[in-house]
Design a protein around this motif. Structure first.
Motif, short mmCIF file in Angstrom:
data_model
loop_
_atom_site.label_atom_id
_atom_site.label_comp_id
_atom_site.label_asym_id
_atom_site.label_seq_id
_atom_site.Cartn_x
_atom_site.Cartn_y
_atom_site.Cartn_z
N PHE A 85 6.47 9.41 9.35
CA PHE A 85 7.69 9.92 9.33
C PHE A 85 7.95 11.16 8.06
N SER A 86 7.29 10.52 6.85
CA SER A 86 7.19 11.71 5.72
C SER A 86 6.46 12.80 6.33
N THR A 87 5.32 12.82 6.75
CA THR A 87 4.74 13.90 7.25
C THR A 87 5.73 14.81 8.20
N THR A 113 4.15 -0.33 3.62
CA THR A 113 3.65 0.67 3.20
C THR A 113 4.70 1.78 2.58
N ASP A 114 4.47 2.27 1.27
CA ASP A 114 5.36 3.26 0.76
C ASP A 114 5.03 4.78 1.21
N ARG A 115 5.71 4.96 2.29
CA ARG A 115 5.35 6.23 3.08
C ARG A 115 4.46 6.09 4.22
N TYR A 116 4.68 6.82 5.57
CA TYR A 116 4.04 6.82 6.72
C TYR A 116 4.02 8.07 7.26
N ASP A 134 -5.96 11.49 5.32
CA ASP A 134 -5.69 10.72 4.13
C ASP A 134 -5.05 9.30 5.31
N ARG A 135 -4.14 9.49 6.31
CA ARG A 135 -3.75 8.66 7.03
C ARG A 135 -4.81 7.94 8.03
N ARG A 136 -5.71 8.61 8.42
CA ARG A 136 -6.60 8.22 9.38
C ARG A 136 -7.38 7.16 8.52
N LEU A 144 -4.72 17.53 5.50
CA LEU A 144 -5.01 16.68 4.49
C LEU A 144 -4.24 15.29 4.64
N PHE A 145 -3.22 15.58 4.95
CA PHE A 145 -2.10 14.19 5.13
C PHE A 145 -2.88 13.25 6.23
N LEU A 146 -3.02 14.09 7.08
CA LEU A 146 -3.80 13.37 8.23
C LEU A 146 -4.82 12.56 8.22
N ASP A 154 6.28 20.39 -6.98
CA ASP A 154 6.43 21.44 -5.69
C ASP A 154 6.97 20.53 -4.40
N PHE A 155 6.81 19.31 -4.21
CA PHE A 155 7.40 18.54 -3.13
C PHE A 155 8.80 18.29 -3.34
N GLU A 156 9.31 18.26 -4.61
CA GLU A 156 10.50 17.77 -5.11
C GLU A 156 11.78 18.74 -5.32
N GLN A 157 11.46 20.10 -4.93
CA GLN A 157 12.68 21.03 -5.29
C GLN A 157 13.55 20.63 -4.43
N ALA A 214 8.83 14.94 8.15
CA ALA A 214 9.97 15.44 7.55
C ALA A 214 9.57 16.33 6.52
N TYR A 215 8.43 16.15 5.66
CA TYR A 215 7.96 17.25 4.88
C TYR A 215 7.22 18.21 5.34
N GLN A 216 6.25 18.17 6.12
CA GLN A 216 5.39 18.95 6.78
C GLN A 216 6.39 19.84 7.80
N GLY A 217 7.23 19.10 8.31
CA GLY A 217 8.30 19.85 9.23
C GLY A 217 9.31 20.94 8.38
N THR A 222 0.71 -1.14 -0.10
CA THR A 222 0.17 -0.08 0.03
C THR A 222 0.77 1.26 0.00
N ARG A 223 0.27 2.47 -0.11
CA ARG A 223 1.13 3.71 -0.14
C ARG A 223 0.38 4.90 0.28
N GLU A 224 1.05 5.89 0.72
CA GLU A 224 0.45 7.08 1.04
C GLU A 224 1.22 8.47 0.07
N PRO A 225 0.49 9.28 -0.42
CA PRO A 225 -0.82 9.39 -0.32
C PRO A 225 -1.69 8.50 -0.80
P1 TYD Z 1 5.21 9.95 -3.46
O1 TYD Z 1 5.61 8.89 -2.46
O2 TYD Z 1 6.26 10.77 -4.52
O3 TYD Z 1 3.96 9.60 -4.20
P2 TYD Z 1 3.59 9.62 -5.79
O4 TYD Z 1 4.42 8.44 -6.35
O5 TYD Z 1 2.07 9.57 -5.86
O6 TYD Z 1 4.12 11.03 -6.23
O7 TYD Z 1 4.63 11.28 -2.46
C1 TYD Z 1 4.14 12.42 -2.90
C2 TYD Z 1 4.60 13.52 -2.22
O8 TYD Z 1 4.03 13.62 -0.94
C3 TYD Z 1 6.31 13.37 -1.87
O9 TYD Z 1 7.03 14.51 -2.48
C4 TYD Z 1 6.16 13.35 -0.50
C5 TYD Z 1 4.85 14.09 0.16
N1 TYD Z 1 4.51 13.81 1.27
C6 TYD Z 1 4.48 14.83 2.16
O10 TYD Z 1 4.75 15.73 2.08
N2 TYD Z 1 3.97 14.26 3.59
C7 TYD Z 1 3.33 13.01 3.60
O11 TYD Z 1 2.71 12.64 5.11
C8 TYD Z 1 3.25 12.30 2.76
C9 TYD Z 1 2.76 10.81 2.91
C10 TYD Z 1 3.94 12.47 1.51
#
Ligand code: TYD
Length: 206
Positions: free
Chosen positions: A98-100, A93-96, A72-74, A68-70, A151-154, A102-105, A38-41
């Motif tokens: 710790f991604s939130t 799971t592809d992401r959980y 989705d995870r719920r 939104l991420f919370l 935008d998440f990957e800059q 790190a990314y929203q941090g 499985t995966r998130e999002p």
């Molecule tokens: P990614 O795993 O790259 O999914 P896809 O293959 O569908 O593009 O995740 C998408 C982006 O979402 C990635 O840049 C990380 C970000 N992300 C967050 O910012 N917070 C989170 O909690 C999660 C799960 C992902």
């Protein structure tokens, strides 16, 4: 109560999580385990809203994005992860969460507070944190996927995300160096997972 195993793949974009996860799933199935990938999002309603943000993250505040991420995870925990764990399956799971953290941090919120908002989410038995430099990641996204970083990957964002991932010290985290050939990375992953299964005394179902 039987409980399966929850294994999360984490890391910055372009580390190869979505290549490595199915390879591990295939290996575990060949050993007789029942595996859920499985995966998130997720592909649910909140996950779709998140994907719509990829090309224009500025449309929401960091708080709204976190929410939104919370959500989705719920939903993911309730509808997919918990039921599978109750049935004794191995969930990959592809992401959980710790991604939130790190990314929203990296987007300015407090990573410790984000982790504290996850009382509803089962703790993973193992987090495979795939590591490589943000330069390698951006090069991989451009060259191998033939895509422009979204935008998440800059790179400046990924530097912050990588620094936060590097700061996490929870006992469930094992770091796997990802800038290596696919087979080598997979061999490292399998070694870690096999030792987890042995430590937990996990047997294949009959
Ligand atoms: P990614 O795993 O790259 O999914 P896809 O293959 O569908 O593009 O995740 C998408 C982006 O979402 C990635 O840049 C990380 C970000 N992300 C967050 O910012 N917070 C989170 O909690 C999660 C799960 C992902």
């Amino acid at each position: 109560m039987t409980r399966g195993l929850l294994i999360a793949f984490e890391g910055i974009d372009g580390t190869g999580k979505s290549t490595q996860l199915p390879l591990l799933a295939e290996f575990l199935r060949s050993q007789g385990h029942v595996v859920v990938e499985t995966r998130e999002p997720t592909d649910g309603p909140y996950g779709r809203q998140i994907r719509a943000l990829y090309s224009n993250r500025g449309r929401v505040t960091p708080r709204q994005e976190l929410e939104l991420f919370l959500q989705d995870r719920r939903q993911h925990v309730e509808q997919c992860i918990q039921p599978a764990l109750r049935e004794g399956k191995i969930v990959l799971t592809d992401r959980y969460y710790f991604s939130t953290a790190a990314y929203q941090g990296a987007a300015g919120l407090d990573p410790a507070e984000i982790l504290n908002l996850h009382g509803f989410a089962p703790e993973p038995d193992l987090v495979l944190l795939l590591t490589q430099t943000p330069e390698d990641s951006v090069a991989r996204i451009r060259n191998q996927r033939g895509e422009m970083p979204n935008d998440f990957e800059q790179q400046d964002q990924l530097e912050k995300v990588a620094a936060l991932f590097a700061s996490f010290a929870q006992g469930c985290i094992v770091r796997i160096h990802a800038a290596r050939p696919i087979g080598e990375v997979q061999a490292s992953i399998r070694a870690v997972v096999l030792s987890l299964l042995a430590n937990k005394g996990v047997q294949c179902p009959d």
